[in-house]
Each structure stands twice: as structure tokens, then as C-alpha cells.
Design a protein around this motif. Structure first.
Motif, PDB file in Angstrom:
ATOM      1  N   MET A  67       0.923  -1.642   0.183  1.00  0.00           N
ATOM      2  CA  MET A  67       0.114   0.250  -0.194  1.00  0.00           C
ATOM      3  C   MET A  67       0.779   1.182  -0.116  1.00  0.00           C
ATOM      4  O   MET A  67       0.511   2.419   0.637  1.00  0.00           O
ATOM      5  N   GLY A  68       1.749   1.224  -0.768  1.00  0.00           N
ATOM      6  CA  GLY A  68       2.706   2.150   0.183  1.00  0.00           C
ATOM      7  C   GLY A  68       4.548   2.394   0.605  1.00  0.00           C
ATOM      8  O   GLY A  68       4.415   3.025   0.600  1.00  0.00           O
ATOM      9  N   LEU A 196      17.995   0.286  -2.470  1.00  0.00           N
ATOM     10  CA  LEU A 196      17.024  -0.442  -3.949  1.00  0.00           C
ATOM     11  C   LEU A 196      15.805   0.051  -3.953  1.00  0.00           C
ATOM     12  O   LEU A 196      14.983   1.014  -3.226  1.00  0.00           O
ATOM     13  N   LYS A 197      15.158   0.345  -5.789  1.00  0.00           N
ATOM     14  CA  LYS A 197      13.924   0.698  -5.920  1.00  0.00           C
ATOM     15  C   LYS A 197      12.859  -0.231  -5.850  1.00  0.00           C
ATOM     16  O   LYS A 197      13.327  -1.494  -5.650  1.00  0.00           O
ATOM     17  N   SER A 198      12.252   0.201  -5.677  1.00  0.00           N
ATOM     18  CA  SER A 198      10.633  -0.678  -5.808  1.00  0.00           C
ATOM     19  C   SER A 198      10.630  -1.208  -6.709  1.00  0.00           C
ATOM     20  O   SER A 198      10.902  -0.721  -8.069  1.00  0.00           O
ATOM     21  N   LEU A 201       8.022   0.283  -9.877  1.00  0.00           N
ATOM     22  CA  LEU A 201       8.406   1.488 -10.396  1.00  0.00           C
ATOM     23  C   LEU A 201       7.593   1.698 -11.698  1.00  0.00           C
ATOM     24  O   LEU A 201       6.890   2.170 -12.040  1.00  0.00           O
ATOM     25  N   PHE A 204       4.084   1.562 -11.950  1.00  0.00           N
ATOM     26  CA  PHE A 204       3.170   2.854 -11.465  1.00  0.00           C
ATOM     27  C   PHE A 204       3.403   4.273 -12.394  1.00  0.00           C
ATOM     28  O   PHE A 204       2.791   4.500 -12.361  1.00  0.00           O
ATOM     29  N   ASP A 639      16.232   4.036   1.540  1.00  0.00           N
ATOM     30  CA  ASP A 639      15.867   4.916   0.841  1.00  0.00           C
ATOM     31  C   ASP A 639      14.316   4.500   1.051  1.00  0.00           C
ATOM     32  O   ASP A 639      13.349   6.054   0.780  1.00  0.00           O
ATOM     33  N   ASN A 640      13.834   3.466   0.789  1.00  0.00           N
ATOM     34  CA  ASN A 640      12.192   3.351   0.966  1.00  0.00           C
ATOM     35  C   ASN A 640      12.051   3.737   2.832  1.00  0.00           C
ATOM     36  O   ASN A 640      11.663   4.429   3.080  1.00  0.00           O
ATOM     37  N   LYS A 642      13.575   6.336   4.271  1.00  0.00           N
ATOM     38  CA  LYS A 642      13.243   7.406   4.119  1.00  0.00           C
ATOM     39  C   LYS A 642      12.223   8.514   2.912  1.00  0.00           C
ATOM     40  O   LYS A 642      11.288   9.499   3.459  1.00  0.00           O
ATOM     41  N   ASN A 643      11.852   7.392   2.441  1.00  0.00           N
ATOM     42  CA  ASN A 643      10.163   7.621   1.535  1.00  0.00           C
ATOM     43  C   ASN A 643       9.476   7.827   2.463  1.00  0.00           C
ATOM     44  O   ASN A 643       8.284   8.540   2.699  1.00  0.00           O
ATOM     45  N   GLN A 644       9.807   6.651   3.333  1.00  0.00           N
ATOM     46  CA  GLN A 644       8.208   6.328   4.188  1.00  0.00           C
ATOM     47  C   GLN A 644       8.121   7.689   5.154  1.00  0.00           C
ATOM     48  O   GLN A 644       7.166   7.960   5.672  1.00  0.00           O
ATOM     49  N   GLU A 646       9.523  10.806   4.992  1.00  0.00           N
ATOM     50  CA  GLU A 646       9.101  11.505   4.100  1.00  0.00           C
ATOM     51  C   GLU A 646       7.862  11.957   4.356  1.00  0.00           C
ATOM     52  O   GLU A 646       6.534  12.866   4.554  1.00  0.00           O
ATOM     53  N   GLY A 647       7.174  10.939   4.075  1.00  0.00           N
ATOM     54  CA  GLY A 647       5.434  10.617   3.614  1.00  0.00           C
ATOM     55  C   GLY A 647       5.078  10.981   4.903  1.00  0.00           C
ATOM     56  O   GLY A 647       4.155  11.832   5.019  1.00  0.00           O
ATOM     57  N   ILE A 687      12.298  17.677   3.794  1.00  0.00           N
ATOM     58  CA  ILE A 687      12.192  17.010   5.495  1.00  0.00           C
ATOM     59  C   ILE A 687      13.968  16.662   4.888  1.00  0.00           C
ATOM     60  O   ILE A 687      14.190  16.183   3.656  1.00  0.00           O
TER      61      ILE A 687
ATOM     62  N   CYS B  96       2.772   4.153  -2.880  1.00  0.00           N
ATOM     63  CA  CYS B  96       1.724   3.525  -3.024  1.00  0.00           C
ATOM     64  C   CYS B  96       1.504   3.784  -4.447  1.00  0.00           C
ATOM     65  O   CYS B  96       0.437   2.634  -5.286  1.00  0.00           O
ATOM     66  N   CYS B 133       0.412   9.726  -0.025  1.00  0.00           N
ATOM     67  CA  CYS B 133       1.984   9.442   0.934  1.00  0.00           C
ATOM     68  C   CYS B 133       2.851  10.098   0.891  1.00  0.00           C
ATOM     69  O   CYS B 133       3.814   9.918   1.682  1.00  0.00           O
TER      70      CYS B 133
END
Lengths: 737, 154
Positions: A67-68, A196-198, A201, A204, A639-640, A642-644, A646-647, A687, B96, B133
Motif C-alpha cells: 500500500m505504498g 533499492l528501488k521499488s 516502479l 507505477f 531509501d524506502n 527515507k521515503n516512508q 518523508e511521507g 524534509i 502506493c 503518501c
């Protein structure tokens, strides 16, 4: 300890004879003990699979909903690392809702926490088998071989064999003994702890990822449901003439509420359903319905009055909660100074970009569902209950989730879809409008808190009294639950990170008149806001620097065991705060009209400290900078993470600035993103996320812990800039945004 | 009555009510599901498409407006969109992923109109698109990156 040691040989299986001709390893994992799915003694059901195909492709069957939060990528990286696989050969498939995949509930920031060890073990086991296969081919010892980047290499001759070419041979081997499986050292990680990249991607960025709302089944219908504006109200009568005349509308009928049995499940609200041959027609038909409702007992509910009721209650003595220590009354009596404050958080809603929706096909004795669900197994069990279909005849296919945030672990929309399909005897997709989503959710509870603290002559905190009142999530399962439950109070209230000798927590009554549910970081939103706002007030009263005051309050190094399998370590709490203070240049001069605010929080076993810089110009707040440090143990995919974080900063900002669901005459007053607003690009701050190197610690939560710090850090920063103390969310109520 | 809808250079013959929003014609009638429903009232940008190059919220535009015009969706390809995709990949932007179709279309529209957008340009162009997100920081970075990739390629 971690589950690695507990997985014995019996818990690994190998399955052959697949159409693809590869090998599959399956292992059995159990999740957090509270979610443990009992197994019949002597049977073994693998619930996590890795398949290595002859062409070298490796497929991981993911048992968690995406879910992201990047979980598909994170889990794949653990397997790939131990397997010495080449990342480009890795794909992830979503498991369907089925008991054989173990607990699939995706909440509580638990996926990595519980799955990392078994995933690594599985990768290492597969690698060992490939090495054995190669060593047999070369007629050398296994010690003369090693695996690297999808090949097994002969140390002596430098010959190499592609993984795919070893699959057939490896499939004939027995699973190596558990004791012989060696996991990699932290220093040798290739994917774990790296960026690692999703894996998703491409889908998406090309619009090809299939979310629930994108599911298309031949001959399917589309449905919309008009639900009573007041929670649990019912249809008295309705006129469908106009709706039935809407082009594309095929059927209109009443759908009764499905009431969940006490203690489990979510049920469905019921209402008037419109079936059409496209989504728009269903929406239009629904709009033109004329319905008379029986509003029922929640009709008199008014959230403003309720706020006052809760406020009155927390001014009186409440029920003392276990975990209280010392004598606060004495501390207050002997204090040099006492401080009191009352804080409020309104009802909130998740509002994920993808509205609740589900596609179902009910056929005789069988149900198939395609839906964006966080918890496919509960959905499945719920369907078995309501529709009296054997569990094994129910399949829940998990699609991508266009955001979840807790909303999509409640499967009411799945129940609706199945009820509709059963009625019309065809596959159907129910789609909620945004207004449906905002007005008929499982809401994050509103809360009121009273805090009183005492300071001695040195400005040290000697006593802390906290009274809280908020409707319990338990009320959604047991209707008359009128006090917050233990598991809720353990989210930051009973286990705040401070060391205070006289501590009292009291619980006050709060009944539920809406469906209450969990939303990203759940009760930590209340505790994070109350605790950090109040510590800031105490620091100000003590005329002390807020960061130093927090550090003093966390106190000497100590480790608290026994509350969970993850001990709380105050040193780690202080370390994240010190780091955030350092990277934010805390203490340095900042521009005029700017302010800094700090908040710390311990949630989902992770340690977070955040400092926010705001500017307040013409009484309008702009969040300029956010510095966040997290210690989440082993950082699986930096990186994931960090992304979380930031979100989470943006999510926390949205709720602090705008988040408010209000209720009048039992009905939610907000409708859509125009009156339930979100932080947008133009308001997004810079951020800065730091991750503490703690690769030898077990991994802890990432998706949620960044949220609870945001509202208090912003409000503390506003105080720092203006001297104005915000004790009630959101800021928009004070004209500050 | 059947009409032609041209999407990403391909013609689709459809039979719909004139007032059906373009979004639903694209998703439910044509069957291209990359364009997303988010709010239905032009608030979130998940449904963004280009109509004859103009950024449009397809949830609030009747399909009849698009007859005889060229519609561009996330399933399409254009030089700017490809640079953006590459930058989105490099920056690991999506979480997401649901809003990213609309974000990419809005960003394509920005780059089509503005060669070297500033942060302010990006704020102005992208603030109609909500990402629940919260990937805004990455989107902004990726738009700058796409411009850099484009400039390198010349």
C-alpha cells in the motif's frame, strides 16, 4: 529472540513438479505472538514461498499487502541478499487471502519486523542447495564453491554455473540441515541496508499497476450505495423512480445492514444500492435517489458538544491505569511550580487516494473477491461468516492498494460487494465516492487530555498526571466499550519514554457514536501530541532548553525489558534526539518570525526525534523544514525508509494543519478534499531524514513512527516563533493556515 | 450514438451519454485504467489527462468536449513523459503509486510549457495534485532531474 532459531527443519519444505520446472522452497512463519495462527500439531503448512525457475527467475510470494510502504521490495531484498541473487531476476507476486500464507494482516508496522529472519533463512537455504548441486557437478567439496550474482563459482577453477542451470539438480536434494545454514554477516550485505528501488516502479509510472478499482471481469456490473448519513441508521423508505431512469442504471434495491457478531469482523452499513453498467451511472443513480432514513440513536451526536463532554470528564478524577507509580499528589504538594494544560485531537479520516472498493463474484457455493485489502484473511473469514460459504471456497485476491493507512484493513466494502453479487447473480464492483469515504469511515478517535506536572526548584519534573478520554477502537467490535482499552493506552501513554518517579495515568469515559478504527500510528497520535506539547510547556516553565529538557526527562541510560519482546532502551531514544538537534543546528540563531519545535516518540518499537522549523508571517504558518531521525534497528531498505519518513512528515502535517472530522446531528460535515484538506506541493517543507546505523539490532517499525511527532513539533515551533500555544488541533481552526 | 474518442493516437468508437465525465469514458467504456478516480470534483488531480495538450481534470470534463480532440493519458508516451519516467525511477518516487499517473501527466504538461521550471513553477503547476503518501519532495526533485536528463540528451 528472533524467530530464526525457532524455525527447525520440520518448518521447511520443498515442493516439486511445477509446470515451470523450478524448485520452490516454502517455510512456515508465525507473526507476532498475538497474531499467531494456531496450527494443528503434526501438520505443517508453509506460508512463504520462494521459487527459482530454470530460466533463473526468482519469484517471491509476498504475503503482505503493498500500500505504498515498499514491503514487496523490502522482503525481496532479504531473500536476494542471502541467495546471492542478481536483483534483476527477482519478481514478487501477491499472495491471495488464504490461511496457507500465514497472517497477512498489514498493519502495526510489523511486516519487516516479523518476516525478515525467515526470509533471510529461506534465501540462505536455497543458496546452500544450489552450491551443493554445483559441487556435485564439479565433483568438488561445497567449501570449494561460492555463490555470487546469480552464479555458483568454483574457487579453484573460477568456472561458474548460472543459478537457473542448477535448479534441476538442486531440486533433487534434500533440504540441508538447519544447523548448517549460515546467514551472512552484516558487513557482507549486498541489498539489505542498501538503497533499492521499488520492484513496482515500471507499473507505477505507466499506469499498469492494477489497483482494486482497476479490476475488470467479463460481464461485471458497477455499484454505488447510498448509506445513512447517521452511523447505523437504516432505510425507512425510498423512491427509485429517477434513479431507475438514469441511463446505464439496471437495478436499485435496499441492502440491509450486516451486523458483525460481538468481538470480531466489521459487517457492512447497508443502504440503497444502485447497480449500473458503468461507475458514473451508478454514482448518478445514487445521487437521484430519494430516501427517508431512520436515523437511530446516533442522530443526536454532535462532535463539538462531545468535545466539551470529554473536557469536563478529564477535569474529574478518572480510573487509575496500571503502570502508575509513586505519589503524584505529594509531588504536586511539594512542587516549586505546577503546570496544567488540556489538549484536544478531533476525529480524523484516512482518505487514501484510492477510495474503498471491491469486486466480487458470488457463484453458488463459491466466492471470489478482488480487492485492495490490508487484511485479506479477516475479509475471507468475515465472508465465510456472513454468507455461510466454506472458507476453502473463498478466494480473496489482493490487488495493489492506492493507499491504506488503516482504512483498508476494515473489510466492510468487501462484504458489500459480495452481498451485491449474491443478489444480482453477477460479478460486481462497488465503488465508494470520495464523499462516501469521508462520511462513512472507521474514524480515528477524537481525544481530550488533561495534564498536570510539577517542577522542583532545579526545574526537574517530579510529578506527571495525565487523564485521557477517547472512544475506543474496541467499540467497533464490542458496542458498549466506553473506555480506552489497555492496548490503546500502551501506545505512548503507559510507556512514554520519560523517567518520572511520580506518574499517574487516568482513563475517563468516552462513548462511540461513529465507527472507530485505527489510522496510521493510531493512538500514538494522541499520546505524541499530549506528551510532547506538555513537555515543551514544562521546559518553558522551567526556563530550560527544550532539547536538553527532553534529554533530562528521558534520564539516565536504562533498558526496560518485559513490556514486549523489544526492550526499550533510553540510550537509543537520546541518540536520535541528539542527532536531530545536531543536524538541525538546534540552538543557532534562526530568522525573525521563525521558530523551532521538538518532539520525540517511541512507537512500533522504533525511536524517532523530529525538529520542525516554521515561519509565521501575517499569522499564517508555513512549515519550512523537518529534520527527523529514526532508529528502527536493522535498516532493510534505506531509501524506502527515507521515503516512508518523508511521507509520514506530510501525513502528520496534513492532520496538524487541516485534519478534522466534525459531526452535527449524527452526520459527518465534511465531504471531499475541499473541506477535508491535505498538504499539497506548495506547502511541503524540506524534509531531512537520518537513519541511525543499528544494523545489529532487529528491525522495527517504519511506516507509522514518523507520524506522531509532527503535530506537537509544529505546535511547539509555533510557540517558539510567536508565544502562542496551540493545544487543540487542527491549526486551520485558529486561522493559522 | 457512436462517437470517436482519440486517445494516445488511437481511435476508439464508443457509445456514451454526452455528459459522462471523460474519466469514466476512458476507464469504464474504453477500458484504459491508468487514469485514476480520486475525488470526482477536480480537487486531487488523480484523473489528469492532456486534451490537445492542455492539462485537464478528466473527472470534471464531459466526454463530449473531447470528441474530435486528441487525449493523452499515462498509457501514452512523449519525450517529456519519458524523461520524467526515468527521473521518477531514479528518484524512487512512488509509494502506493496511485496518484502518480496524474502527477506524471501534470509534470508532462509543465515541461511541455516550461523548459527550466523553478521550484516556484513546480509548486504552482503541481499543487492541484494530491499525494496522500506525501512524495512531494521526491516529485519536485524528479522534475528537476527530468529537465537535467533532457538537457543532457540534447
Amino acid at each position: 529472540m528472533s524467530k530464526i532459531q525457532q524455525i527447525n527443519r520440520r518448518d521447511f519444505v520443498k515442493l516439486f513438479g511445477l509446470a515451470t520446472g523450478g524448485i520452490i522452497l516454502g517455510c512456515n512463519i508465525s507473526s507476532d505472538s498475538k497474531d499467531f495462527i494456531p496450527q494443528i500439531e503434526g501438520t505443517f503448512a508453509p506460508n512463504l514461498f520462494v521459487q527459482i525457475q530454470k530460466d533463473g527467475n526468482i519469484i517471491l510470494m509476498a504475503s503482505r499487502s503493498e500500500m505504498g510502504q515498499g514491503i514487496r521490495t523490502s522482503l525481496a531484498s532479504a531473500i536476494a541478499d542471502e541467495l546471492e541473487a542478481d536483483w534483476k531476476f527477482i519478481t514478487v507476486q501477491q499472495a491471495t487471502g488464504n490461511a496457507k500464507y500465514g497472517n497477512q494482516n498489514t498493519d502495526g508496522s510489523r511486516s519487516v519486523r516479523t518476516l525478515l529472519a525467515p526470509m533471510r533463512k529461506m534465501g540462505a537455504t536455497a543458496k546452500a542447495m544450489l552450491i551443493t548441486a554445483a559441487s556435485k557437478k564439479w565433483k568438488v567439496s561445497e567449501a570449494d564453491c561460492f555463490a555470487e550474482n546469480h552464479f555458483v563459482i568454483n574457487k579453484n577453477t573460477s568456472e561458474k554455473i548460472f543459478f537457473g542451470d542448477l535448479v534441476e539438480e538442486a531440486a533433487k536434494l534434500t533440504i540441508p540441515d538447519d544447523a548448517t545454514i549460515q546467514l551472512k554477516k552484516v558487513e557482507d550485505f549486498k541489498y539489505i541496508g542498501k538503497t533499492l528501488k521499488s520492484v513496482d516502479l515500471k507499473a507505477f509510472t505507466h499506469g499498469t499497476a492494477t489497483y482494486g478499482i482497476d479490476v475488470r471481469i467479463p460481464n461485471m456490473k458497477f455499484a454505488a450505495i447510498a448509506r445513512c448519513p447517521v452511523t447505523f441508521g437504516s432505510v425507512k423508505s425510498f423512491n427509485a423512480n429517477a434513479a431507475e431512469k438514469t441511463p446505464g442504471v439496471e437495478k436499485v434495491f435496499q441492502l440491509d445492514r450486516l451486523v458483525p457478531p460481538t468481538g470480531s469482523f466489521f459487517g457492512a452499513l447497508g443502504g440503497v444500492a444502485v447497480i449500473a453498467n458503468n461507475t458514473w451511472a451508478a454514482f448518478q443513480g445514487k445521487e437521484s435517489l430519494e430516501i427517508e432514513w431512520n436515523y437511530g440513536e446516533n442522530h443526536s451526536f454532535d462532535s463539538e458538544k462531545f468535545k466539551q463532554t470529554l473536557t469536563n470528564r478529564i477535569k474529574e478524577k478518572g480510573k487509575l491505569v496500571p503502570g502508575s507509580t509513586g505519589k503524584v499528589d505529594d509531588a504536586f504538594e511539594e512542587a516549586a511550580k505546577t503546570v496544567e494544560a488540556i489538549y484536544h485531537v478531533p476525529f480524523l479520516v484516512h482518505a487514501p487516494m484510492e477510495v474503498p472498493n471491491a469486486t466480487a463474484w458470488f457463484q453458488k457455493n463459491k466466492i471470489e473477491v478482488w480487492a485492495p485489502v490490508q487484511d485479506p484473511q479477516t475479509a475471507r473469514a468475515e465472508l465465510a461468516h456472513f454468507f455461510e460459504i466454506p472458507l476453502e471456497n473463498i478466494t480473496v485476491n489482493v490487488t495493489f492498494l492506492g493507499g491504506g493507512f488503516g482504512r483498508k484493513s476494515k473489510s466492510d466494502f468487501v462484504v458489500e460487494a459480495v452481498a451485491l453479487s449474491k443478489k444480482i447473480k453477477a460479478p460486481v464492483q462497488v465503488v465508494w465516492t470520495r464523499e462516501d469515504d469521508i462520511q462513512h469511515s472507521f474514524y480515528h478517535a477524537t481525544s481530550a487530555q488533561y495534564l498536570k506536572g510539577s517542577l522542583d526548584t532545579n526545574g526537574q519534573v517530579t510529578g506527571w498526571l495525565q487523564r485521557v478520554a477517547f472512544p475506543s477502537i474496541v467499540s467497533s467490535f464490542k458496542p458498549l466499550s466506553e473506555y480506552a482499552s489497555g492496548f490503546e493506552l500502551n501506545q505512548g501513554f503507559t510507556n512514554n519514554p520519560y523517567n518520572i518517579s511520580n506518574f499517574s495515568l487516568e482513563n475517563a469515559k468516552a462513548e462511540a457514536n461513529l465507527r472507530i478504527g485505527w489510522m496510521r500510528s493510531v493512538v500514538h497520535i494522541h499520546s505524541g501530541f499530549g506528551n510532547n506539547s506538555f513537555v515543551d510547556e514544562l521546559a518553558f516553565a522551567a526556563k530550560k532548553d527544550a532539547v536538553q529538557f527532553h534529554l533530562d526527562l528521558i534520564g539516565a541510560d536504562r533498558v526496560i525489558e518485559g513490556r514486549s519482546e523489544f526492550p526499550y532502551d533510553s540510550k537509543r531514544m537520546k541518540a536520535v534526539l541528539k542527532n536531530t538537534a545536531k543536524v538541525s543546528n538546534w540552538g543557532k540563531t534562526i530568522p525573525e518570525n521563525h521558530g523551532l519545535g521538538v518532539a520525540i516518540h517511541y512507537s512500533f518499537y522504533s525511536y524517532v526525534a523530529t525538529i520542525v522549523e516554521v515561519s509565521v508571517i501575517n499569522e499564517k504558518v508555513k512549515v519550512e523544514n523537518v529534520w527527523t531521525t529514526i532508529d528502527c534497528g536493522l535498516a532493510l531498505n534505506k531509501d524506502n525508509i527515507k521515503n516512508q519518513l518523508e511521507g509520514a512528515a506530510i501525513f502528520g502535517m496534513s492532520l496538524a494543519l487541516y485534519g478534522k472530522i466534525s459531526v452535527k446531528e449524527g452526520a459527518v460535515e465534511q465531504h471531499n478534499y475541499y473541506d477535508y484538506e491535505m498538504t499539497r506541493m506548495k506547502d511541503a517543507p524540506k524534509i531531512h531524514v537520518d537513519i541511525i546505523e543499528a544494523m545489529h539490532e532487529r528491525p522495527t517499525g517504519v511506516g507509522e513512527p514518523g507520524v506522531p511527532v509532527m503535530a506537537p513539533a509544529i505546535c511547539n515551533a509555533i510557540f517558539n516563533a510567536t508565544g502562542k500555544r496551540i493545544r487543540s488541533l487542527p491549526l486551520v481552526d485558529f486561522g493559522l493556515v | 450514438m457512436s462517437k470517436n474518442l482519440s486517445i494516445n493516437g488511437k481511435s476508439y468508437t464508443i457509445d456514451v451519454q454526452d455528459d459522462m465525465p471523460l474519466l469514466w469514458a476512458i476507464r469504464d467504456i474504453v477500458g484504459l485504467t491508468g487514469t485514476k478516480f480520486g475525488c470526482g470534483v477536480s480537487q486531487c488531480g488523480a484523473c489528469s489527462v492532456l486534451i490537445d495538450g492542455t492539462l485537464t481534470k478528466s473527472c470534471s470534463m464531459p466526454v463530449s468536449y473531447a470528441f474530435g480532440k486528441e487525449i493523452f493519458t499515462i498509457e501514452g508516451s512523449s519525450p517529456n513523459l519519458e524523461f520524467l519516467r526515468e527521473a521518477w525511477n531514479e528518484g524512487n518516487v512512488p509509494q502506493c503509486g496511485y496518484c502518480q499517473s496524474g502527477q506524471l501527466i501534470a509534470a508532462t504538461s509543465l515541461l511541455d510549457a516550461t523548459e527550466n521550471p523553478t521550484d516556484k513553477d513546480i509548486d504552482a503547476a503541481m499543487s492541484s495534485n494530491i499525494c496522500r503518501c506525501g512524495t512531494y519532495t521526491r516529485i519536485k526533485k524528479a522534475i528537476h532531474k527530468a529537465v537535467a536528463l533532457k538537457n543532457e540528451s540534447i
